[in-house]
Scaffold this active site. Structure first.
Site, PDB file in Angstrom:
ATOM      1  N   ASP A  89     -16.489 -12.658  50.729  1.00  0.00           N
ATOM      2  CA  ASP A  89     -17.187 -11.978  51.819  1.00  0.00           C
ATOM      3  C   ASP A  89     -16.179 -11.530  52.875  1.00  0.00           C
ATOM      4  OD1 ASP A  89     -16.412 -14.313  53.076  1.00  0.00           O
ATOM      5  OD2 ASP A  89     -18.377 -15.254  52.918  1.00  0.00           O
TER       6      ASP A  89
ATOM      7  N   HIS B  37     -16.548 -12.829  41.843  1.00  0.00           N
ATOM      8  CA  HIS B  37     -17.499 -12.610  42.936  1.00  0.00           C
ATOM      9  C   HIS B  37     -16.705 -12.302  44.209  1.00  0.00           C
ATOM     10  CE1 HIS B  37     -21.426 -13.258  45.027  1.00  0.00           C
ATOM     11  NE2 HIS B  37     -20.630 -13.605  46.029  1.00  0.00           N
TER      12      HIS B  37
ATOM     13  N   ASP C  48     -18.631 -16.284  33.349  1.00  0.00           N
ATOM     14  CA  ASP C  48     -17.905 -15.209  34.042  1.00  0.00           C
ATOM     15  C   ASP C  48     -18.898 -14.128  34.452  1.00  0.00           C
ATOM     16  OD1 ASP C  48     -16.041 -13.504  35.055  1.00  0.00           O
ATOM     17  OD2 ASP C  48     -15.095 -13.008  33.147  1.00  0.00           O
TER      18      ASP C  48
ATOM     19  N   GLU D 162     -16.472 -17.247  42.608  1.00  0.00           N
ATOM     20  CA  GLU D 162     -15.978 -16.817  43.919  1.00  0.00           C
ATOM     21  C   GLU D 162     -14.706 -17.584  44.278  1.00  0.00           C
ATOM     22  OE1 GLU D 162     -17.638 -15.769  48.373  1.00  0.00           O
ATOM     23  OE2 GLU D 162     -18.686 -17.310  47.217  1.00  0.00           O
TER      24      GLU D 162
END
Length: 615
Positions: free
Chosen positions: A82, A415, A467, A476
């Site tokens: 993020d 991710h 995956d 992530e």
């Protein structure tokens, strides 16, 4: 009886040699893994990127962070996949990188990675010092996890709110302020031999932040409540002890040692026996750092309390190597330590680094540990640390490297927003929140940008791994997972034969320090940055290079090639050959052990210096 004893002794010696050789034998290039890990930190950079940025699919971002609050909070690192700048895990990550640079300075330098390592630290510490605008004030977070997670977009396209959140006497955060103090204190040690003024600046901020954390006590996520859902703090006592321990190591001031001794029981330092070391729980780190003081014979009047700290350090070590009377750290069938479902690899990497360091401390003191199930030698701790590193790099039931970009098989559906969307240099149009999810997040293909060195969350407790971008617990990456690997990989590479550098490894680490690779040459070079300034959008650096004759014979007629030089040189004389320089006329001979320095100024990466000839 004598023959039986001798056979047992010989068998023990053979077993010891096999185990010791096991530490040295490796199928992995840890130096390449180290280089890629350092690249991950560049991929996570927020702010205006430098000219020597190696991750070329990234661009400038977050250039107005802090603008609404009237403060410059540009810079620092994005936490994971993020774009929130969470203060607590970021500070812990910087502490861990700095600790690696301190413990394994020689090893990192020999891998020609000290420049990249110091820049990794400085990208964080520059941001922390910006965020520490007053003695009792710290900006602890930029961005909000909830609103940020509603969008799947590149950092360069960010349209989500960039609110900044503060700590002050009315809104304390002893855990976050304490960890930031620890990061700056550790950075002060790491930088001391390369940039003493910057080291002192870090130390000034570290002392003030520790005082703030200690005087105004409270949990940071009570003050910055939007952090609670993502990085809930279990307490702040460990961070206060952690910060004081690092400040003692950085300053030698007895006040800080007295602090960790006088508060040992009250703050849990000698009470908590733990099986985790992480961004939230620093007790094992404190206990091992203080054990070093004890084993070096520096305990003095504090010896009794330091022995209690060491007993808890030993508990952690025994639990890792499964000799704690059944109260051990859980291992998967494939041998990976397993602590939590979300991003479990961060606990494995942190514990592995910690045990490698503790192994070195014990070896230096010629000491072993007594566990419930028998004694363990220092090399057993190092063996366990290596097993975790090897699992990460591919020695696991899936034969998969969980360090992205390393080895033939690694996760490709990571991710991570920036990695999963085509670069702004390829796709120039803005990618909006919804478009990001529909076009890129749900895309079946692998990520268009390989995020080299990202340590993903990793497999579950049964070594199963999916995956898939939507399985964020496993795919992530985080700063706190990758940070301990810098010290760990450099230590392990030093125990194995070099296997060549990564194709991504630069010949010379940028700025601060670079070891010019000169095999069997009598003259060695030490590079430092002594000043910097910005004109427009370009930052210029004053580079000082010290040449030292490390041989036993005088060196004359020395000719140097200086490539990638864009400015002028002071202290050398140019020759008629292009990019070739020699010592000034008055100094044609460098005597054994003598030094000569020269200076040049330029923007961007440092020049590449090599020896052409000498007598």
């Amino acid at each position: 009886m004598h023959q039986v004893m001798m056979r047992n002794l010989n068998a023990g010696v053979c077993l010891l040699l096999v185990c010791m050789l096991g530490i040295h034998a490796t199928d992995f290039n840890y130096g390449d893994a180290l280089d890629k890990t350092l690249m991950f930190f560049q991929a996570q950079r927020s702010g205006r990127l430098p000219l020597n940025q190696r991750v070329k699919w990234r661009g400038d971002s977050g250039l107005k962070d802090g603008f609404l609050q009237g403060v410059n909070l540009v810079g620092g690192y994005y936490d994971a996949g993020d774009h929130v700048k969470f203060g607590l895990p970021m500070a812990f990550s910087v502490t861990m990188v700095a600790w690696g640079a301190i413990e394994y300075r020689k090893e990192i330098t020999e891998l020609d990675q000290m420049g990249h390592t110091l820049w990794t630290i400085k990208w964080g510490t520059d941001y922390f010092m910006k965020a520490h605008t007053e003695a009792n004030f710290l900006w602890g977070q930029v961005g909000d996890g909830v609103s940020d997670h509603y969008c799947w977009e590149r950092a360069e396209d960010m349209k989500t709110p960039r609110n900044a959140y503060k700590l002050d006497p009315e809104h304390p955060g002893s855990d976050l302020a304490g960890e930031t103090a620890a990061a700056l204190a550790a950075a002060a040690i790491a930088f001391k031999r390369y940039d003493s003024s910057y080291s002192l600046l870090c130390l000034v901020h570290a002392k003030e932040l520790f005082s703030f954390a200690n005087r105004f006590r409270g949990l940071y996520d009570d003050s910055i409540q939007c952090a609670k859902k993502f990085y809930t703090s279990s307490g702040y006592s460990d961070e206060l002890l952690w910060a004081a321990t690092w400040l003692y190591r950085a300053t030698g001031n007895e006040y800080y040692l007295n602090y960790v001794v006088n508060n040992a029981a009250y703050m849990g330092g000698t009470g908590w026996a733990v099986k985790e070391f992480s961004w939230d729980n620093k007790y094992a780190g404190v206990q091992i750092l203080l054990s070093k003081i004890l084993m070096e014979g520096q305990g003095g009047a504090h010896t009794a309390t330091l022995k209690q700290y060491k007993a808890k350090a030993d508990y952690f070590a025994c639990a890792c190597v499964q000799k704690n009377g059944g109260d051990n750290i859980h291992l998967t069938p494939g041998g990976l330590m397993y602590v939590r479902e979300w991003n479990n690899m961060q606990y494995a990497s942190a514990a592995a680094f910690l045990l490698a360091v503790y192994s070195d401390y014990l070896s230096a003191a010629n000491t072993k540990i007594t566990c419930h199930d028998g004694q363990i030698q220092p090399w057993e701790l190092l063996n366990f640390a290596k097993s975790q590193a090897d699992y990460i790099l591919g020695k696991n039931p899936k034969s998969m490297s969980y360090l992205v970009g390393y080895g033939p098989k690694y996760p490709v559906h990571v991710h991570h927003r920036g990695s999963s969307i085509a670069s702004i240099y390829v796709l120039h149009a803005t990618v909006g929140c919804v478009q990001g999810f529909e076009t890129w997040y749900r895309r079946l293909d692998g990520n268009p940008n390989v995020i080299y060195g990202a340590l993903v969350g990793g497999p579950d407790q049964n070594d199963n791994f999916t995956d898939n971008r939507s399985v964020y617990e496993q795919t992530e990456p985080t700063l706190s997972g990758s940070a301990p690997l810098i010290g760990l990989f450099s230590k392990l590479q030093s125990l194995s034969k070099p296997k060549g550098k990564s194709i991504y490894l630069m010949n010379h680490s940028p700025h601060f320090y670079a070891k010019t690779v000169q095999h069997n040459n009598p003259v060695k070079f030490l590079h430092t940055i002594t000043a910097s300034w910005t004109v427009g959008q370009t930052t210029y650096y004053r580079h000082k290079v010290i040449m030292k004759n490390t041989s036993q014979k005088p060196v004359s007629d020395l000719k140097l090639a200086i490539e990638n030089l864009s400015g002028s040189v002071w202290g050398l004389s140019p020759t008629q050959e292009k990019n070739t320089y020699q010592l000034p006329q008055r100094l044609r001979v460098l005597k054994p052990g003598s030094e000569w320095s020269f200076v040049y100024v330029q923007g961007g990466p440092q020049a590449i210096i090599s020896i052409l000839s000498y007598h």
